[in-house]
Design a protein around this motif. Sequence first.
Motif, mmCIF file in Angstrom:
data_model
loop_
_atom_site.group_PDB
_atom_site.id
_atom_site.type_symbol
_atom_site.label_atom_id
_atom_site.label_comp_id
_atom_site.label_asym_id
_atom_site.label_seq_id
_atom_site.Cartn_x
_atom_site.Cartn_y
_atom_site.Cartn_z
ATOM 1 N N LEU A 34 29.137 36.942 28.890
ATOM 2 C CA LEU A 34 28.733 37.679 27.686
ATOM 3 C C LEU A 34 27.924 38.894 28.128
ATOM 4 C CD1 LEU A 34 27.601 34.788 25.314
ATOM 5 C CD2 LEU A 34 29.589 36.256 24.998
ATOM 6 N N VAL A 35 28.615 39.979 28.372
ATOM 7 C CA VAL A 35 27.959 41.204 28.825
ATOM 8 C C VAL A 35 28.571 42.400 28.106
ATOM 9 C CG1 VAL A 35 27.341 40.293 31.096
ATOM 10 C CG2 VAL A 35 29.557 41.409 30.768
ATOM 11 N N GLY A 36 27.844 43.509 28.154
ATOM 12 C CA GLY A 36 28.381 44.746 27.609
ATOM 13 C C GLY A 36 28.132 44.904 26.125
ATOM 14 N N SER A 54 24.478 30.087 27.564
ATOM 15 C CA SER A 54 23.424 29.876 28.544
ATOM 16 C C SER A 54 23.292 31.168 29.327
ATOM 17 C CB SER A 54 23.763 28.711 29.477
ATOM 18 O OG SER A 54 22.765 28.565 30.476
ATOM 19 N N GLN A 55 22.177 31.865 29.133
ATOM 20 C CA GLN A 55 21.980 33.187 29.727
ATOM 21 C C GLN A 55 23.154 34.090 29.325
ATOM 22 O OE1 GLN A 55 20.908 32.709 33.958
ATOM 23 N NE2 GLN A 55 20.193 30.681 33.437
ATOM 24 N N ASN A 56 23.875 34.648 30.278
ATOM 25 C CA ASN A 56 24.997 35.525 29.950
ATOM 26 C C ASN A 56 26.348 34.832 30.077
ATOM 27 O OD1 ASN A 56 23.452 37.787 29.288
ATOM 28 N ND2 ASN A 56 23.279 38.410 31.432
ATOM 29 N N ILE A 57 26.325 33.520 29.908
ATOM 30 C CA ILE A 57 27.543 32.720 29.992
ATOM 31 C C ILE A 57 27.773 32.007 28.664
ATOM 32 C CG2 ILE A 57 28.630 30.716 31.094
ATOM 33 C CD1 ILE A 57 28.516 33.076 32.938
ATOM 34 N N ALA A 58 29.015 32.041 28.182
ATOM 35 C CA ALA A 58 29.427 31.222 27.049
ATOM 36 C C ALA A 58 30.376 30.154 27.583
ATOM 37 C CB ALA A 58 30.121 32.063 25.984
ATOM 38 N N TYR A 59 30.164 28.898 27.218
ATOM 39 C CA TYR A 59 30.951 27.808 27.785
ATOM 40 C C TYR A 59 31.268 26.760 26.730
ATOM 41 C CZ TYR A 59 26.683 25.048 27.572
ATOM 42 O OH TYR A 59 25.572 24.396 27.101
ATOM 43 N N ARG A 60 32.281 25.973 26.999
ATOM 44 C CA ARG A 60 32.565 24.799 26.186
ATOM 45 C C ARG A 60 33.237 23.749 27.059
ATOM 46 N NH1 ARG A 60 36.778 25.162 21.460
ATOM 47 N NH2 ARG A 60 36.413 22.929 21.661
ATOM 48 N N PRO A 61 33.144 22.457 26.690
ATOM 49 C CA PRO A 61 33.760 21.405 27.500
ATOM 50 C C PRO A 61 35.278 21.583 27.570
ATOM 51 C CG PRO A 61 32.188 20.480 25.939
ATOM 52 C CD PRO A 61 32.376 21.907 25.556
ATOM 53 N N ALA A 62 35.824 21.261 28.739
ATOM 54 C CA ALA A 62 37.278 21.276 28.937
ATOM 55 C C ALA A 62 37.657 20.080 29.806
ATOM 56 C CB ALA A 62 37.714 22.585 29.584
ATOM 57 N N CYS A 63 37.144 18.921 29.436
ATOM 58 C CA CYS A 63 37.327 17.713 30.231
ATOM 59 C C CYS A 63 38.764 17.197 30.100
ATOM 60 C CB CYS A 63 36.330 16.649 29.806
ATOM 61 S SG CYS A 63 34.611 17.227 29.841
#
Length: 250
Positions: A34-36, A54-63
């Motif tokens: 997540l930048v710019g 989380s900080q400049n990261i967007a994440y989701r589970p991909a188990c």
Amino acid sequence: MNTQATQSPQFYLTAPAQCPYLEAERERKVFTHLVGPRAGEMNDLLTQGGFRRSQNIAYRPACENCRACVSVRIVAEEFEKPRSLRRIISRNSDLAVAERPAIATAEQYDLFRTYLDSRHQRGGMADMTIDDYAVMVEETHVETRLFEYRVSTGRLGEEGELVAVALSDILVDGLSMVYSFFNPAYVKRSLGSYMIVDHVSRAQRLSLPYVYLGYWVKGSQKMDYKKRFQPQEHLTGKGWERAKVEEPVE
């Protein structure tokens, strides 16, 4: 040669790791940066799609073999306050809340350290230094706020003891609680739940429809507290749907 920067986010997949919620499972995550100038817009869209920041990261589970993590959001306009939550509100009536920019302080870190040492001694954040904490708070390209909860002294201009902090994003359709922590010595105050109720009230005042709580994990006792905040919606394969959860215990 085409030097135009891509407008579409690039997604990546993490290697398998031990799940922090279910001992028998291995977790994987899909993530993007997540930048710019479009970071805020992307954060809105991705949060609506079940991602967390989380900080400049967007994440989701991909188990690969587990779908226990479910994205949860509270429907602010219809929020219900059972007796248990009304008691929590009453017990914290002496707290003053201040909304601040996402700038870390030593006082916040001291409280954060106390919280981790009491609640998450073996977690992935257990070894975080004050510099790590500053990065967690300040490394953001989206609209982020810190909410400080203090015991009111009743004296003008005098700040009381800091007992809880919430780091939250301001979205186009709600508030997203990124991370919160509190003084575990005040167990009777139920400060974690109080911060959620306070965020719902803020969303109502701002005419924002939702408060995003991250993931509820079926089978994880430490996630069960999220079921008490109703009505709520869960993200399913058909989109966001009103959740059918157990009634909170009074």
